[in-house]
Write a protein that holds these residues in place. Structure first.
Motif, PDB file in Angstrom:
ATOM      1  N   PHE A 292     -23.934  -0.714  41.319  1.00  0.00           N
ATOM      2  CA  PHE A 292     -23.976  -1.915  40.490  1.00  0.00           C
ATOM      3  C   PHE A 292     -25.333  -2.575  40.715  1.00  0.00           C
ATOM      4  O   PHE A 292     -25.701  -2.835  41.867  1.00  0.00           O
ATOM      5  N   ILE A 293     -26.049  -2.856  39.643  1.00  0.00           N
ATOM      6  CA  ILE A 293     -27.314  -3.588  39.734  1.00  0.00           C
ATOM      7  C   ILE A 293     -27.092  -4.935  39.061  1.00  0.00           C
ATOM      8  O   ILE A 293     -26.791  -4.994  37.863  1.00  0.00           O
TER       9      ILE A 293
ATOM     10  N   ASN B 181     -28.531  -8.804  38.137  1.00  0.00           N
ATOM     11  CA  ASN B 181     -29.783  -9.523  37.904  1.00  0.00           C
ATOM     12  C   ASN B 181     -29.612 -11.031  37.740  1.00  0.00           C
ATOM     13  O   ASN B 181     -30.508 -11.789  38.061  1.00  0.00           O
TER      14      ASN B 181
ATOM     15  N   VAL C 220     -24.164   4.256  37.125  1.00  0.00           N
ATOM     16  CA  VAL C 220     -24.965   3.064  37.382  1.00  0.00           C
ATOM     17  C   VAL C 220     -24.583   2.027  36.338  1.00  0.00           C
ATOM     18  O   VAL C 220     -24.655   2.298  35.126  1.00  0.00           O
TER      19      VAL C 220
ATOM     20  N   THR D 298     -30.039   5.117  42.868  1.00  0.00           N
ATOM     21  CA  THR D 298     -29.833   5.452  41.457  1.00  0.00           C
ATOM     22  C   THR D 298     -29.699   6.961  41.276  1.00  0.00           C
ATOM     23  O   THR D 298     -28.792   7.432  40.576  1.00  0.00           O
TER      24      THR D 298
ATOM     25  N   VAL E 241     -25.274  -1.927  35.090  1.00  0.00           N
ATOM     26  CA  VAL E 241     -26.247  -2.996  35.200  1.00  0.00           C
ATOM     27  C   VAL E 241     -25.677  -4.259  34.574  1.00  0.00           C
ATOM     28  O   VAL E 241     -25.239  -4.252  33.416  1.00  0.00           O
TER      29      VAL E 241
END
Length: 116
Positions: A5-6, A8, A113, A107, A115
């Motif tokens: 999990f990215i 931001n 992945v 990654t 985002v």
């Protein structure tokens, strides 16, 4: 399955971090062997600040990240921390400063992945 999990967005003010961690928790419940890594970038690094105090009944990012840490990893972009005046001492136990190089490795090693 390994999921990265990215995140931001800031931890409060939008619900993107909240919803990402809700999904991470659901994956851990449905597949106990799941490997979850949460990488916090930009304003999301603030989600791992220790000692958060939120109103009763309101979600708390620190507590939500602790649930991920029980079976996974929480990494923070070091450059993003520096830009926001955060030091390693500001970060909750278990989470740690990381790098873009490590994000690249995570990654490449992930099956999925996501985002936020």
């Amino acid at each position: 399955m390994k999921t990265l999990f990215i995140l931001n967005d800031p931890p409060y003010g939008t619900e993107r971090c909240y919803n990402a961690l809700r999904l991470a928790h659901t994956l851990l419940e449905k597949e106990p062997e799941a490997e979850i890594t949460v990488f916090l970038m930009a304003d999301a690094v603030i989600a791992a600040r220790k000692g958060q105090k939120t109103p009763d009944g309101y979600y708390n990012m620190e507590r939500m990240l602790k649930r991920v840490l029980a079976k996974g990893a929480v990494l923070l972009c070091g450059t993003c921390m520096d830009a926001r005046g955060m030091t390693d001492d500001d970060v909750m136990d278990g989470a740690r400063r990381s790098t873009m190089d490590e994000l690249g490795d995570e990654t490449l090693g992930a099956d999925k992945v996501l985002v936020f």
